[in-house]
Every structure is written in structure tokens, then in C-alpha cells.
Write a protein that holds these residues in place. Structure first.
Motif, PDB file in Angstrom:
ATOM      1  N   MET B   1      10.770  11.304  68.051  1.00 15.40           N
ATOM      2  CA  MET B   1       9.377  11.513  67.617  1.00 15.40           C
ATOM      3  C   MET B   1       8.802  10.185  67.158  1.00 15.40           C
ATOM      4  O   MET B   1       9.470   9.412  66.466  1.00 15.40           O
ATOM      5  CB  MET B   1       9.447  12.549  66.468  1.00 15.40           C
ATOM      6  N   PRO B   2       7.577   9.809  67.560  1.00 11.00           N
ATOM      7  CA  PRO B   2       7.026   8.491  67.215  1.00 11.00           C
ATOM      8  C   PRO B   2       6.729   8.378  65.712  1.00 11.00           C
ATOM      9  O   PRO B   2       6.719   9.353  64.998  1.00 11.00           O
ATOM     10  CB  PRO B   2       5.727   8.409  68.023  1.00 11.00           C
ATOM     11  N   VAL B   3       6.529   7.132  65.272  1.00 11.29           N
ATOM     12  CA  VAL B   3       6.299   6.859  63.840  1.00 11.29           C
ATOM     13  C   VAL B   3       4.937   7.427  63.437  1.00 11.29           C
ATOM     14  O   VAL B   3       3.934   7.136  64.080  1.00 11.29           O
ATOM     15  CB  VAL B   3       6.337   5.345  63.583  1.00 11.29           C
ATOM     16  N   PRO B   4       4.855   8.231  62.356  1.00 11.45           N
ATOM     17  CA  PRO B   4       3.550   8.765  61.938  1.00 11.45           C
ATOM     18  C   PRO B   4       2.697   7.664  61.307  1.00 11.45           C
ATOM     19  O   PRO B   4       3.238   6.764  60.650  1.00 11.45           O
ATOM     20  CB  PRO B   4       3.909   9.837  60.890  1.00 11.45           C
ATOM     21  N   PHE B   5       1.381   7.757  61.538  1.00 11.51           N
ATOM     22  CA  PHE B   5       0.511   6.674  61.045  1.00 11.51           C
ATOM     23  C   PHE B   5       0.467   6.643  59.518  1.00 11.51           C
ATOM     24  O   PHE B   5       0.242   5.612  58.912  1.00 11.51           O
ATOM     25  CB  PHE B   5      -0.904   6.784  61.620  1.00 11.51           C
ATOM     26  N   GLU B   6       0.779   7.816  58.915  1.00 12.71           N
ATOM     27  CA  GLU B   6       0.694   7.839  57.438  1.00 12.71           C
ATOM     28  C   GLU B   6       1.711   6.911  56.799  1.00 12.71           C
ATOM     29  O   GLU B   6       1.488   6.376  55.720  1.00 12.71           O
ATOM     30  CB  GLU B   6       0.941   9.265  56.897  1.00 12.71           C
ATOM     31  N   SER B   7       2.836   6.714  57.498  1.00 11.87           N
ATOM     32  CA  SER B   7       3.874   5.877  56.883  1.00 11.87           C
ATOM     33  C   SER B   7       3.508   4.408  56.924  1.00 11.87           C
ATOM     34  O   SER B   7       4.080   3.600  56.188  1.00 11.87           O
ATOM     35  CB  SER B   7       5.199   6.099  57.597  1.00 11.87           C
ATOM     36  N   LEU B   8       2.579   4.042  57.815  1.00 12.78           N
ATOM     37  CA  LEU B   8       2.165   2.635  57.889  1.00 12.78           C
ATOM     38  C   LEU B   8       0.977   2.341  56.984  1.00 12.78           C
ATOM     39  O   LEU B   8       0.598   1.182  56.835  1.00 12.78           O
ATOM     40  CB  LEU B   8       1.781   2.287  59.330  1.00 12.78           C
ATOM     41  N   LEU B   9       0.402   3.364  56.374  1.00  7.84           N
ATOM     42  CA  LEU B   9      -0.750   3.125  55.483  1.00  7.84           C
ATOM     43  C   LEU B   9      -0.429   2.189  54.314  1.00  7.84           C
ATOM     44  O   LEU B   9      -1.229   1.308  54.008  1.00  7.84           O
ATOM     45  CB  LEU B   9      -1.285   4.457  54.943  1.00  7.84           C
ATOM     46  N   PRO B  10       0.731   2.341  53.649  1.00  9.40           N
ATOM     47  CA  PRO B  10       0.998   1.392  52.542  1.00  9.40           C
ATOM     48  C   PRO B  10       0.985  -0.065  52.998  1.00  9.40           C
ATOM     49  O   PRO B  10       0.466  -0.937  52.304  1.00  9.40           O
ATOM     50  CB  PRO B  10       2.384   1.788  52.037  1.00  9.40           C
ATOM     51  N   PHE B  11       1.564  -0.314  54.205  1.00 17.71           N
ATOM     52  CA  PHE B  11       1.558  -1.698  54.691  1.00 17.71           C
ATOM     53  C   PHE B  11       0.138  -2.189  54.901  1.00 17.71           C
ATOM     54  O   PHE B  11      -0.204  -3.328  54.571  1.00 17.71           O
ATOM     55  CB  PHE B  11       2.335  -1.794  56.014  1.00 17.71           C
ATOM     56  N   ALA B  12      -0.704  -1.284  55.462  1.00 20.76           N
ATOM     57  CA  ALA B  12      -2.099  -1.666  55.714  1.00 20.76           C
ATOM     58  C   ALA B  12      -2.819  -1.948  54.400  1.00 20.76           C
ATOM     59  O   ALA B  12      -3.587  -2.899  54.287  1.00 20.76           O
ATOM     60  CB  ALA B  12      -2.819  -0.555  56.471  1.00 20.76           C
ATOM     61  N   ILE B  13      -2.507  -1.134  53.359  1.00 17.14           N
ATOM     62  CA  ILE B  13      -3.170  -1.357  52.065  1.00 17.14           C
ATOM     63  C   ILE B  13      -2.753  -2.704  51.477  1.00 17.14           C
ATOM     64  O   ILE B  13      -3.583  -3.483  51.002  1.00 17.14           O
ATOM     65  CB  ILE B  13      -2.825  -0.207  51.098  1.00 17.14           C
ATOM     66  N   ILE B  14      -1.453  -2.993  51.550  1.00 22.90           N
ATOM     67  CA  ILE B  14      -0.972  -4.256  50.969  1.00 22.90           C
ATOM     68  C   ILE B  14      -1.529  -5.441  51.740  1.00 22.90           C
ATOM     69  O   ILE B  14      -1.954  -6.444  51.169  1.00 22.90           O
ATOM     70  CB  ILE B  14       0.564  -4.267  50.923  1.00 22.90           C
ATOM     71  N   ALA B  15      -1.539  -5.315  53.084  1.00 19.01           N
ATOM     72  CA  ALA B  15      -2.100  -6.409  53.884  1.00 19.01           C
ATOM     73  C   ALA B  15      -3.582  -6.586  53.572  1.00 19.01           C
ATOM     74  O   ALA B  15      -4.082  -7.716  53.488  1.00 19.01           O
ATOM     75  CB  ALA B  15      -1.916  -6.118  55.371  1.00 19.01           C
ATOM     76  N   GLY B  16      -4.272  -5.468  53.369  1.00 13.32           N
ATOM     77  CA  GLY B  16      -5.691  -5.544  53.011  1.00 13.32           C
ATOM     78  C   GLY B  16      -5.904  -6.256  51.697  1.00 13.32           C
ATOM     79  O   GLY B  16      -6.845  -7.038  51.531  1.00 13.32           O
ATOM     80  N   MET B  17      -4.975  -6.050  50.741  1.00 15.53           N
ATOM     81  CA  MET B  17      -5.094  -6.763  49.461  1.00 15.53           C
ATOM     82  C   MET B  17      -4.956  -8.268  49.664  1.00 15.53           C
ATOM     83  O   MET B  17      -5.697  -9.054  49.057  1.00 15.53           O
ATOM     84  CB  MET B  17      -4.015  -6.280  48.493  1.00 15.53           C
ATOM     85  N   TYR B  18      -4.016  -8.672  50.525  1.00 20.08           N
ATOM     86  CA  TYR B  18      -3.873 -10.109  50.816  1.00 20.08           C
ATOM     87  C   TYR B  18      -5.160 -10.660  51.412  1.00 20.08           C
ATOM     88  O   TYR B  18      -5.626 -11.748  51.053  1.00 20.08           O
ATOM     89  CB  TYR B  18      -2.734 -10.326  51.820  1.00 20.08           C
TER      90      TYR B  18
END
Lengths: 150, 87
Positions: B1-18
Motif C-alpha cells: 500500500m502506498p505511503v499516505p499523504f498524512e504521514s508526510l504532513l509533518p515534514f512539510a510543516i517543518i520544511a515550511g518553517m525553514y
């Protein structure tokens, strides 16, 4: 104890506005800031060589400011003279070069294109050529090299 | 089963902070340098020249190519009477 100590947290800098005494001849100060001065530096070095050398030799005799006031005035006047001539004859190229320097951390290597046009203009109108004194014999001046890196 | 997009949200939030802090810092430095890129690698010579520019134009990055300085320039240099300390 602490009542005798001076306050060390001074906020205003000390500036002394008293002018020089009347016995010293008045000369205007050079009003050129760092970027245009860097741009014109090699031409000042060539045009005002005798006055600059006189001043340096005088300073090396005696480092007291009072000793070299005459030579210093000549240096200032020569530089003002040259900057006026540069602005009259090659004003646009001069401005383009030093504006480019300001945008590039005042690194000469970043602004070779405006420098080339400026140098040709100065050579045509005033006969001054930029030469870097330490270049080895036989190799081209670094600002004239087409490919300085490779 | 492919990776759910919800699990990548924290990375996106942290990258957005940078991204936000880096952009904020870059914009602050740009505007505090009179809308020019920051100067780096400054040695004592460059700092002294920038102080001279401040005396001539009022700002550390201000430039002017008028041959003759204003009359105030002759006497507006700062005399450092005490050794500079950081408390």
C-alpha cells in the motif's frame, strides 16, 4: 568604591567639532565613498603617483600627523582633480562600474564587463591604463584575461 | 500500500518553517542594507571604509561619487576614548 568609578555605559560617541587652526591652509576633503573609490583606485594610483609617493615617504620618516600636512593636501587635491575629470569624461561608465561593485560585495572579479567599458573609456579620453604591479612577466593582466578561471 | 499523504504532513510543516524563517531573514537583511545584497567577509579595512561612508552619507551602505565632501565631514569622526568592551 563604585561611587568613584566612572559610568562605563556611554551611549553617545564623542565627536569633536572644533575645526583645524587658521594657520593650516584649507583644503576640501574627498567626498567619494568606498565603491567609486575602489573603482577609480588604479587610475588614482597612476595619475597621482608622485604626490602619493611623496606622502608615503614623508610618513615613513615621521608618523606624526603634523609632519606631512603639505604632502597630504597635495594628495587630496590630486584625487579630487582626477575624480572630477572621470565624472566629466566617463561619467556613465564610472557609475555603472561602481553600482555593479556595490551589488557584488565590492569584488572586482564580479564586475569585469562594466570594468572593460570603463577602462577603454578612460584610456581613450584620459590616457590612463589600469596595470596591476605584481603580475608576472609574460602573463596577461588578470582583468584582461578572457577566461581567468580555465 | 502506498505511503499516505498524512504521514508526510509533518515534514512539510517543518520544511515550511525553514522556508518562512529563511525568507524573513533574507528580506530583513536586504532592507537593512539599503536594498542591496549583504556585504560579507569584512575585514578591518572594509569596516573602516564603511564607517567613512557612514560619515559621508549617513548610512553604512550609502554611496556617493561627489568629489568634494560636505563641510561636516572634516570634523565628524568619532574619538574612541575608552577601550571598547562588551560589558
Amino acid at each position: 568604591m563604585s561611587a568613584n568609578k566612572q559610568a562605563t555605559f556611554t551611549h553617545t560617541k564623542f565627536v569633536d567639532p572644533t575645526p583645524l587652526p587658521e594657520s593650516v591652509p584649507k583644503v576640501d576633503e574627498l567626498g567619494v565613498t568606498s565603491a567609486p573609490l575602489k573603482s577609480a583606485s588604479f587610475f588614482i594610483g597612476q595619475y597621482c603617483k608622485e604626490y602619493n609617493d611623496d606622502f608615503m615617504l614623508c610618513k615613513s620618516e615621521n608618523n606624526d600627523p603634523k609632519h606631512c600636512l603639505t604632502e597630504g593636501r597635495k594628495v587630496t587635491r590630486c584625487a579630487i582633480n582626477l575624480i572630477t575629470k572621470l565624472r566629466e569624461n566617463c561619467g556613465k561608465e564610472f557609475e555603472a562600474h561602481w553600482q555593479c561593485l556595490e551589488k557584488n560585495n565590492q569584488e572586482l572579479s564580479a564586475c569585469r564587463t562594466p570594468e572593460r567599458t570603463f577602462n577603454t573609456c578612460v584610456f581613450d579620453k584620459l590616457g590612463l591604463e589600469k596595470k596591476i604591479p605584481g603580475t608576472p612577466e609574460g602573463s596577461e593582466q588578470i582583468h584582461n584575461k578572457k577566461n581567468p578561471v580555465y | 500500500m502506498p505511503v499516505p499523504f498524512e504521514s508526510l504532513l509533518p515534514f512539510a510543516i517543518i520544511a515550511g518553517m525553514y522556508v518562512v524563517t529563511a525568507t524573513g531573514l533574507s528580506v530583513t537583511r536586504y532592507y537593512s542594507n539599503d536594498k542591496k545584497p549583504t556585504r560579507h567577509g569584512l575585514d578591518t579595512w572594509e569596516k573602516q571604509m564603511m564607517e567613512r561612508d557612514r560619515r559621508l552619507t549617513g548610512s553604512l551602505r550609502g554611496q556617493s561619487d561627489s568629489p568634494i565632501a560636505s563641510a561636516a565631514f572634516a570634523t565628524n569622526s568619532i574619538w574612541y576614548l575608552e577601550k571598547q568592551r562588551n560589558h
